[in-house]
Design a protein around this motif. Structure first.
Motif, PDB file in Angstrom:
ATOM      1  N   THR A 140       0.829  -1.219   0.000  1.00  0.00           N
ATOM      2  CA  THR A 140       0.000   0.000   0.000  1.00  0.00           C
ATOM      3  C   THR A 140       0.861   1.267   0.000  1.00  0.00           C
ATOM      4  O   THR A 140       0.335   2.372  -0.032  1.00  0.00           O
ATOM      5  N   ASP A 141       2.179   1.081   0.036  1.00  0.00           N
ATOM      6  CA  ASP A 141       3.099   2.226   0.037  1.00  0.00           C
ATOM      7  C   ASP A 141       3.480   2.563  -1.401  1.00  0.00           C
ATOM      8  O   ASP A 141       4.189   1.788  -2.066  1.00  0.00           O
ATOM      9  N   HIS A 142       3.037   3.699  -1.896  1.00  0.00           N
ATOM     10  CA  HIS A 142       3.283   4.062  -3.291  1.00  0.00           C
ATOM     11  C   HIS A 142       4.764   4.337  -3.565  1.00  0.00           C
ATOM     12  O   HIS A 142       5.198   4.411  -4.712  1.00  0.00           O
ATOM     13  N   ARG A 143       5.550   4.499  -2.501  1.00  0.00           N
ATOM     14  CA  ARG A 143       6.973   4.762  -2.682  1.00  0.00           C
ATOM     15  C   ARG A 143       7.789   3.468  -2.809  1.00  0.00           C
ATOM     16  O   ARG A 143       9.010   3.512  -3.018  1.00  0.00           O
ATOM     17  N   SER A 144       7.146   2.335  -2.655  1.00  0.00           N
ATOM     18  CA  SER A 144       7.852   1.050  -2.705  1.00  0.00           C
ATOM     19  C   SER A 144       8.461   0.808  -4.077  1.00  0.00           C
ATOM     20  O   SER A 144       7.840   1.082  -5.108  1.00  0.00           O
ATOM     21  N   ILE A 145       9.679   0.301  -4.061  1.00  0.00           N
ATOM     22  CA  ILE A 145      10.353  -0.073  -5.308  1.00  0.00           C
ATOM     23  C   ILE A 145      10.842  -1.509  -5.178  1.00  0.00           C
ATOM     24  O   ILE A 145      10.958  -2.043  -4.068  1.00  0.00           O
ATOM     25  N   THR A 146      11.143  -2.108  -6.295  1.00  0.00           N
ATOM     26  CA  THR A 146      11.646  -3.483  -6.269  1.00  0.00           C
ATOM     27  C   THR A 146      13.093  -3.470  -5.794  1.00  0.00           C
ATOM     28  O   THR A 146      13.939  -2.829  -6.419  1.00  0.00           O
ATOM     29  N   PRO A 147      13.398  -4.149  -4.687  1.00  0.00           N
ATOM     30  CA  PRO A 147      14.785  -4.179  -4.197  1.00  0.00           C
ATOM     31  C   PRO A 147      15.739  -4.747  -5.237  1.00  0.00           C
ATOM     32  O   PRO A 147      15.385  -5.682  -5.980  1.00  0.00           O
ATOM     33  N   GLY A 148      16.940  -4.195  -5.264  1.00  0.00           N
ATOM     34  CA  GLY A 148      17.932  -4.632  -6.250  1.00  0.00           C
ATOM     35  C   GLY A 148      18.277  -6.100  -6.146  1.00  0.00           C
ATOM     36  O   GLY A 148      18.447  -6.783  -7.161  1.00  0.00           O
ATOM     37  N   TRP A 149      18.358  -6.624  -4.908  1.00  0.00           N
ATOM     38  CA  TRP A 149      18.726  -8.036  -4.750  1.00  0.00           C
ATOM     39  C   TRP A 149      17.643  -8.962  -5.286  1.00  0.00           C
ATOM     40  O   TRP A 149      17.941 -10.062  -5.764  1.00  0.00           O
ATOM     41  N   VAL A 150      16.368  -8.502  -5.239  1.00  0.00           N
ATOM     42  CA  VAL A 150      15.275  -9.301  -5.802  1.00  0.00           C
ATOM     43  C   VAL A 150      15.418  -9.375  -7.320  1.00  0.00           C
ATOM     44  O   VAL A 150      15.317 -10.452  -7.923  1.00  0.00           O
ATOM     45  N   LEU A 151      15.674  -8.227  -7.937  1.00  0.00           N
ATOM     46  CA  LEU A 151      15.829  -8.203  -9.397  1.00  0.00           C
ATOM     47  C   LEU A 151      17.057  -9.004  -9.835  1.00  0.00           C
ATOM     48  O   LEU A 151      17.051  -9.608 -10.913  1.00  0.00           O
ATOM     49  N   HIS A 152      18.094  -8.980  -8.995  1.00  0.00           N
ATOM     50  CA  HIS A 152      19.310  -9.729  -9.331  1.00  0.00           C
ATOM     51  C   HIS A 152      19.051 -11.235  -9.305  1.00  0.00           C
ATOM     52  O   HIS A 152      19.488 -11.970 -10.188  1.00  0.00           O
ATOM     53  N   ASN A 153      18.344 -11.691  -8.252  1.00  0.00           N
ATOM     54  CA  ASN A 153      18.088 -13.126  -8.101  1.00  0.00           C
ATOM     55  C   ASN A 153      16.876 -13.621  -8.868  1.00  0.00           C
ATOM     56  O   ASN A 153      16.813 -14.785  -9.275  1.00  0.00           O
ATOM     57  N   PHE A 154      15.894 -12.732  -9.059  1.00  0.00           N
ATOM     58  CA  PHE A 154      14.654 -13.115  -9.747  1.00  0.00           C
ATOM     59  C   PHE A 154      14.302 -12.043 -10.796  1.00  0.00           C
ATOM     60  O   PHE A 154      13.368 -11.262 -10.606  1.00  0.00           O
ATOM     61  N   PRO A 155      15.059 -11.991 -11.901  1.00  0.00           N
ATOM     62  CA  PRO A 155      14.838 -10.956 -12.915  1.00  0.00           C
ATOM     63  C   PRO A 155      13.460 -11.009 -13.566  1.00  0.00           C
ATOM     64  O   PRO A 155      13.028 -10.045 -14.211  1.00  0.00           O
ATOM     65  N   GLU A 156      12.749 -12.125 -13.396  1.00  0.00           N
ATOM     66  CA  GLU A 156      11.422 -12.262 -14.015  1.00  0.00           C
ATOM     67  C   GLU A 156      10.355 -11.422 -13.321  1.00  0.00           C
ATOM     68  O   GLU A 156       9.246 -11.268 -13.840  1.00  0.00           O
ATOM     69  N   VAL A 157      10.665 -10.887 -12.130  1.00  0.00           N
ATOM     70  CA  VAL A 157       9.670 -10.162 -11.337  1.00  0.00           C
ATOM     71  C   VAL A 157       9.044  -9.010 -12.123  1.00  0.00           C
ATOM     72  O   VAL A 157       7.813  -8.852 -12.149  1.00  0.00           O
ATOM     73  N   GLU A 158       9.870  -8.213 -12.776  1.00  0.00           N
ATOM     74  CA  GLU A 158       9.347  -7.048 -13.505  1.00  0.00           C
ATOM     75  C   GLU A 158       8.442  -7.478 -14.660  1.00  0.00           C
ATOM     76  O   GLU A 158       7.411  -6.842 -14.924  1.00  0.00           O
TER      77      GLU A 158
END
Length: 286
Positions: free
Chosen positions: A249-267
């Motif tokens: 619910t936090d509009h300022r939330s971004i995808t953490p870099g470590w998540v994108l590094h380990n799970f690039p499919e998230v985006e």
């Protein structure tokens, strides 16, 4: 004289009762021995237990000892296709449920002891009557396809589980839930160990209700016609992170870099679920 007769009658009843009780105990032991078969381990220090045949019905209570030695394992395919069994109670001292121990059985409930360490491959596979299970925190190894094709509704794997039980006792292959509960149509909730970093191949493939449940929970947050089943099968961990980000619910939330590094499919998953308009025109896309 009357008192003597009364005492005599009381003694007679007591003797009869004792004999009946002993008879009942013998019968119970006989029935138990008819249900189960015990195999001595190769080192001669303990027994493995299983059903003598598939005609076993009702509740089964496994004894802690047999002929003076502990019972430590349910043997491989020990209760396979015993469709008449319902509840199984395992005693303290049982350490391992061997491959396919209750495969395709009628099991509805199992009581597992705190001594249990190993649950091998296919143990509860095909147990369609098994809805819930309480895995003790003593379990460290769980194999592949343990709950596949079962009726399990809620599955909680404790943090104590860190290894896959594949071929050998003492395997150090990290637990990844490979094919753990695929094709479980009734599965509604899953809790995996907090220390898991990878979810193995096909862990929850073809779990129809999992896709349905996600669409219900995320109604009006994602496209109703998106192909969730593909993500559940092939990238379940990335899907979990994508849904967590969508749910924030936090509009300022971004995808953490470590998540994108380990799970690039998230985006890509987020783009597919939220930014690809369907032709059918669901409530979210409209």
């Amino acid at each position: 004289m009357k008192i003597r007769k009364i005492v005599s009658m009381v003694l007679s009843f007591a003797i009869c009762f004792s004999l009946c009780a002993n008879f009942s105990m013998v019968k119970a032991t006989d029935v138990n021995s008819e249900k189960l078969t015990f195999t001595l381990s190769s080192d001669g220090t303990y027994y493995l237990v299983g059903a003598k045949n598939t005609s076993v019905i009702g509740d089964v209570v496994i004894p802690a000892t047999y002929e003076g030695l502990p019972v430590r394992q349910v043997s491989s395919y020990g209760f396979k296709e015993c469709t008449g069994i319902t509840k199984v109670t395992l005693p303290e001292g049982i350490e391992r449920l061997s491959t396919g121990a209750f495969l395709d059985s009628g099991l509805t409930e199992i009581v597992m002891p705190s001594s249990l360490k190993y649950i091998a491959n296919y143990v509860f596979r095909g147990c369609t009557n098994l809805k819930n299970i309480d895995i003790p925190n003593s379990v460290t190894h769980i194999g592949d396809s343990v709950f596949s094709l079962s009726g399990i509704e809620k599955l909680v794997i404790p943090d104590s589980v860190i290894y896959r039980d594949i071929r050998n006792v003492g395997s150090k292959t990290p637990f990844d839930a490979q094919w753990l509960a695929n094709s479980c149509d009734s599965l509604k909730e899953v809790v995996l160990p907090s220390n898991m970093t990878v979810i193995g191949q096909g862990a929850f493939s073809w779990c129809i209700n999992l896709e349905k449940l996600i669409k219900q929970v995320y109604c009006n947050k994602i496209c109703h016609y998106s192909n969730l089943d593909s993500f559940i099968k092939h990238t379940p961990c990335a899907l979990a992170y994508a849904l967590a980000l969508i749910d924030t619910t936090d509009h300022r939330s971004i995808t953490p870099g470590w998540v994108l590094h380990n799970f690039p499919e998230v985006e890509y998953i987020i783009k597919t679920l939220r930014h690809t308009i369907c032709e059918e025109g669901c409530d979210y896309c409209s």
